[in-house]
Write an enzyme that holds these catalytic residues in place. Structure first.
Site, PDB file in Angstrom:
ATOM      1  N   SER A 174     -38.227  37.173  64.678  1.00 34.53           N
ATOM      2  CA  SER A 174     -38.448  36.177  64.851  1.00 34.53           C
ATOM      3  C   SER A 174     -39.002  35.636  66.323  1.00 34.53           C
ATOM      4  CB  SER A 174     -37.978  34.721  64.261  1.00 34.53           C
ATOM      5  OG  SER A 174     -36.681  35.095  63.905  1.00 34.53           O
ATOM      6  N   CYS A 175     -39.421  35.164  66.679  1.00 35.63           N
ATOM      7  CA  CYS A 175     -39.262  34.916  68.557  1.00 35.63           C
ATOM      8  C   CYS A 175     -40.020  32.947  68.511  1.00 35.63           C
ATOM      9  CB  CYS A 175     -40.456  35.424  69.159  1.00 35.63           C
ATOM     10  SG  CYS A 175     -39.910  35.116  70.747  1.00 35.63           S
ATOM     11  N   SER A 176     -39.025  32.764  69.011  1.00 35.80           N
ATOM     12  CA  SER A 176     -39.563  31.536  69.865  1.00 35.80           C
ATOM     13  C   SER A 176     -40.457  31.082  70.143  1.00 35.80           C
ATOM     14  CB  SER A 176     -38.689  30.624  71.837  1.00 35.80           C
ATOM     15  OG  SER A 176     -38.587  29.739  71.975  1.00 35.80           O
ATOM     16  N   ALA A 277     -40.214  39.789  75.727  1.00 37.09           N
ATOM     17  CA  ALA A 277     -39.743  38.458  74.812  1.00 37.09           C
ATOM     18  C   ALA A 277     -39.983  37.574  74.237  1.00 37.09           C
ATOM     19  CB  ALA A 277     -38.070  37.569  75.121  1.00 37.09           C
TER      20      ALA A 277
END
Length: 279
Positions: A174-176, A277
């Protein structure tokens, strides 16, 4: 397999020397391996810190807390307010640095208050292959990336997680939610929630790997290339739902889902600064 076991042994030796550790626990495979191995080596001298953030889903926070509790590790719940930081709201390439700086500073403050010797994160060797501003913030704040210290890569971490019986061994990263916005588009709670609700809807109708990229009044949907046909079958339903969430137009990215697609428009001269990222 022999090499993996040697790296795992090295990881254990590193952890044994640490005394009391606080693990920044997201519930993903990397931090889960750190937490499990720290628990094995240090017993009750381990604290899982789960951070709630405006840029991550509440469901991910809840799942991380539940997993840590299921593992029998002491859990500390806390939060950070990223949308109160003007450097993060600006959503420039260096905003990722400020986001990690805020997180690590907060964790170090907690470690001092709660009397823990080290703060550990889940960064792996793959994270060294690209420029990542989080690495700079980590180094400045003295956070220990024990998986990197043991020279572990993602495929090895997943294999180790499976061997350790961790249910998240195959979990997608998952990522921001900030990664859904073009650089320079200022973040707000309303915009973040709009994207979040759109993605949750699409996940709910069968698209587990999905991104909704925000372009003001246009939603650009990314799903795996082999799922685009399935998406188009439901195009009228999807159009109606996303318009109800505030978008005027809905588009499908013909290249399909891929990490870091918002970086593709950065000048070639800045290629070294493309942020992997930013998934």
């Amino acid at each position: 397999m022999v090499e993996l076991q040697e790296k795992n042994r090295r990881l254990g030796e590193t952890l044994k020397q640490m005394g009391r550790v606080m693990v920044a626990f997201s519930g993903g495979v990397d931090s889960a391996v750190v937490l499990k191995r720290a628990q094995q080596e240090l017993g009750d001298n381990v604290l899982a810190v789960v951070v709630n953030s405006e840029l991550f889903r509440d469901s991910e926070f809840d799942a991380a807390v539940q997993l840590a509790e299921d593992m029998g590790v002491n859990v500390y719940k806390t939060e950070i307010k990223e949308l109160e930081d003007a450097n993060i709201v600006a959503n420039n390439p260096d905003s990722w640095y400020y986001s990690k700086k805020l997180l690590y500073t907060h964790l170090n403050k907690l470690a001092k208050e709660l009397n823990y010797d080290y703060v550990l994160d889940g960064m792996i060797m793959d994270d060294e292959e690209d420029f990542r501003p989080g690495l700079k913030a980590r180094t400045e704040e003295g956070i220990r990336s024990v998986l990197q210290e043991a020279n572990l890569y993602k495929t090895e971490v997943r294999a180790l997680a499976k061997e350790l019986g961790l249910p998240v061994w195959s979990k997608l990263a998952s990522c921001s939610l900030a990664s859904r916005f073009p650089y320079g588009t200022k973040l707000s709670k309303q915009k973040v929630n709009q994207v979040n609700q759109a993605e949750l809807y699409l996940k709910g109708i069968g698209f587990d790997e999905v991104r909704v990229r925000y372009h003001e009044n246009v939603a650009r949907i990314e799903v795996a290339a082999d799922k685009i046909a399935d998406l188009l079958v439901k195009r009228e339903e999807i159009q109606h739902k996303l318009v109800s969430l505030g978008f005027d137009y809905v588009s499908v990215d013909l290249l399909g889902y891929r990490t870091g697609s918002m970086n593709e428009v950065l000048p070639e001269a800045n290629a070294a600064e493309k942020l992997a990222a930013n998934a």
